[in-house]
Design a protein around this motif. Structure first.
Motif, PDB file in Angstrom:
ATOM      1  N   LEU A 248      -1.516  -2.194   1.280  1.00  0.00           N
ATOM      2  CA  LEU A 248      -1.065  -1.082   2.108  1.00  0.00           C
ATOM      3  C   LEU A 248      -1.585  -1.233   3.541  1.00  0.00           C
ATOM      4  CD1 LEU A 248      -1.802   1.856  -0.381  1.00  0.00           C
ATOM      5  CD2 LEU A 248       0.326   0.572  -0.117  1.00  0.00           C
ATOM      6  N   THR A 249      -0.676  -1.114   4.494  1.00  0.00           N
ATOM      7  CA  THR A 249      -1.050  -1.201   5.909  1.00  0.00           C
ATOM      8  C   THR A 249      -0.550   0.040   6.622  1.00  0.00           C
ATOM      9  OG1 THR A 249      -0.791  -3.617   5.838  1.00  0.00           O
ATOM     10  CG2 THR A 249      -0.891  -2.570   8.019  1.00  0.00           C
ATOM     11  N   TRP A 262       2.601   3.974   5.108  1.00  0.00           N
ATOM     12  CA  TRP A 262       1.989   2.671   4.928  1.00  0.00           C
ATOM     13  C   TRP A 262       3.079   1.674   4.539  1.00  0.00           C
ATOM     14  CZ3 TRP A 262      -0.215   7.225   3.922  1.00  0.00           C
ATOM     15  CH2 TRP A 262      -1.537   7.443   4.337  1.00  0.00           C
ATOM     16  N   THR A 263       3.003   0.446   5.096  1.00  0.00           N
ATOM     17  CA  THR A 263       3.915  -0.590   4.637  1.00  0.00           C
ATOM     18  C   THR A 263       3.396  -1.162   3.321  1.00  0.00           C
ATOM     19  OG1 THR A 263       2.744  -2.297   5.899  1.00  0.00           O
ATOM     20  CG2 THR A 263       4.619  -1.223   6.966  1.00  0.00           C
ATOM     21  N   LEU A 264       4.320  -1.649   2.506  1.00  0.00           N
ATOM     22  CA  LEU A 264       3.998  -2.259   1.223  1.00  0.00           C
ATOM     23  C   LEU A 264       4.108  -3.772   1.361  1.00  0.00           C
ATOM     24  CD1 LEU A 264       6.188   0.147  -0.938  1.00  0.00           C
ATOM     25  CD2 LEU A 264       3.715   0.300  -0.580  1.00  0.00           C
ATOM     26  N   ASP A 265       2.998  -4.463   1.184  1.00  0.00           N
ATOM     27  CA  ASP A 265       2.971  -5.930   1.303  1.00  0.00           C
ATOM     28  C   ASP A 265       3.584  -6.403   2.611  1.00  0.00           C
ATOM     29  OD1 ASP A 265       1.707  -6.171  -1.141  1.00  0.00           O
ATOM     30  OD2 ASP A 265       3.544  -6.596  -2.262  1.00  0.00           O
ATOM     31  N   GLY A 266       3.290  -5.697   3.684  1.00  0.00           N
ATOM     32  CA  GLY A 266       3.745  -6.113   5.004  1.00  0.00           C
ATOM     33  C   GLY A 266       5.141  -5.658   5.375  1.00  0.00           C
ATOM     34  N   GLY A 267       5.823  -4.940   4.493  1.00  0.00           N
ATOM     35  CA  GLY A 267       7.147  -4.413   4.793  1.00  0.00           C
ATOM     36  C   GLY A 267       8.248  -5.264   4.182  1.00  0.00           C
ATOM     37  N   PRO A 268       9.511  -4.805   4.351  1.00  0.00           N
ATOM     38  CA  PRO A 268       9.950  -3.693   5.200  1.00  0.00           C
ATOM     39  C   PRO A 268       9.785  -2.324   4.552  1.00  0.00           C
ATOM     40  CG  PRO A 268      11.844  -4.658   4.139  1.00  0.00           C
ATOM     41  CD  PRO A 268      10.661  -5.493   3.720  1.00  0.00           C
ATOM     42  N   HIS A 269       9.488  -2.290   3.267  1.00  0.00           N
ATOM     43  CA  HIS A 269       9.417  -1.007   2.576  1.00  0.00           C
ATOM     44  C   HIS A 269       8.118  -0.274   2.900  1.00  0.00           C
ATOM     45  CE1 HIS A 269      13.020  -2.034   0.398  1.00  0.00           C
ATOM     46  NE2 HIS A 269      12.468  -3.169   0.005  1.00  0.00           N
TER      47      HIS A 269
END
Length: 357
Positions: A248-249, A262-269
């Motif tokens: 999470l970022t 928060w992005t999931l594994d760097g996004g895009p989700h």
């Protein structure tokens, strides 16, 4: 009311301290917050009976004669847009229970702000009627959808909502996913020992439907006033559970949005959390609320309301000026925060279904 002329911006309204404020000036409270979002409840009735919102039986519904008409809603919205409101979110109860819902969206979507730009129309719904009405809503100008889905398990859904309607909700979400309305957001109230074991499943379900999952800390807004802080799943707990599955970022630039993301594994989700209890965002709040019976509220947890019905159904002939003045009085009366975490906090007398989501 259709005969009432709408001549926004020609008069001055008085703030609480009697200082003249030109109609059309931004709605700024005494803490410097500029208000751009009006949440309009269309009804207190709902097709579900969620345990955290209302009792299964014995509900005291608003009198039909007190419910705002289409013309009254449009008039308030036009004044609000002239004063800088750029987004109208239609809520309930369940807004799709209004038989005139498509015409409401069409009328509001035709409103422009002082800069000539059209306002944005969003809606929060349980999704049950979406397959039949979504084409009409989209054509009328609906821009965004939030759909409530607290669990993916049929037995659990039935227990939580007291209605066996999960398949109807899932069909509504599928219809929304197939439409061009984006961003699509799915909302779930996180509840201990109820659905806290489904947090990852719900996020994966949202991703599969090109939607953003948003978890909401349970708030003291149930009609029965049975809210228990110890039963609330906190933001930290939600993030802890999701961190077991994704990296999470934090997403910067939240602004006045209720959900931190928060992005999931760097996004895009992304995933969002609305942490009104453990991480209040009152300092950036830009929202006002209008109940289905014409009461303005400057906070979800406010115990004070500003009654527009005497203005709307009066004979003063100064409807726009008086609505503008009431909007400004409501904004100027807004407190710094909701004080949930203060020992003096009092839960609003209305339940969530009567206030508007």
């Amino acid at each position: 009311m259709s005969a009432i002329p709408v001549t926004i911006g020609r008069r001055a309204a008085l703030s609480l301290d009697s200082t003249p404020v030109p109609a059309g000036s931004p709605l700024v409270d005494t803490h410097g917050r500029v208000h751009r979002d009006l949440r309009i409840s269309l009804t207190d009735r709902c097709s579900l009976r969620c345990t955290y919102c209302m009792p299964e039986q014995g509900n005291e519904w608003l009198a039909k004669t007190s419910i705002l008409t289409l013309d009254e809603i449009e008039l308030i919205a036009r004044v609000a847009a002239a004063d800088g409101i750029t987004t109208f979110r239609l809520t309930g109860g369940e807004p799709l229970l209004r038989t005139d819902i498509v015409e409401i969206v069409r009328r509001l979507a035709a409103i422009e702000g002082p800069d000539g730009r059209p306002v944005e129309i969003a809606m929060t719904t349980n999704g049950i009627r979406l397959p039949e009405v979504l084409p009409g809503l989209a054509a009328a100008g609906l821009g965004r959808l939030n759909i409530s889905i607290d669990t993916l398990r049929r037995d659990r859904f039935h227990e939580l909502t007291r209605r066996d309607r999960l398949e109807d909700v899932l069909e509504g979400i599928a219809a929304a996913a197939a439409s061009g309305l984006r961003p699509l957001k799915l909302n779930a109230v996180a509840m201990r020992d109820v659905n806290d074991d489904e947090l990852v499943d719900l996020v994966e379900f949202a991703i599969a439907h090109d939607a953003q999952m948003r978890f909401i800390e349970q708030m003291p807004l149930d009609a029965g006033h049975t809210w228990d802080r110890s039963r609330m799943v906190t933001q930290d707990e939600i993030l802890g559970a999701l961190a077991q599955r994704w990296e999470l970022t934090p997403v910067p630039g939240r602004g006045g949005a209720p959900a931190a993301r928060w992005t999931l594994d760097g996004g895009p989700h992304t995933v969002g959390v609305i942490a009104s209890v453990t991480a209040p965002f009152c300092g950036d709040c830009d929202r006002l609320r209008l109940t289905a019976d014409g009461q303005l509220r400057n906070c979800l947890f406010s115990t004070t309301e500003y009654d527009l019905l005497p203005i709307l159904r009066g004979t003063s002939g100064e409807w726009e000026q008086d609505i503008d003045g009431m909007l400004r009085a409501c904004v100027r009366g807004k407190l710094p925060g909701h004080a949930i975490n203060d020992p003096s906090f009092l839960q609003p007398a209305r339940g969530m279904n009567a206030i508007g989501g």
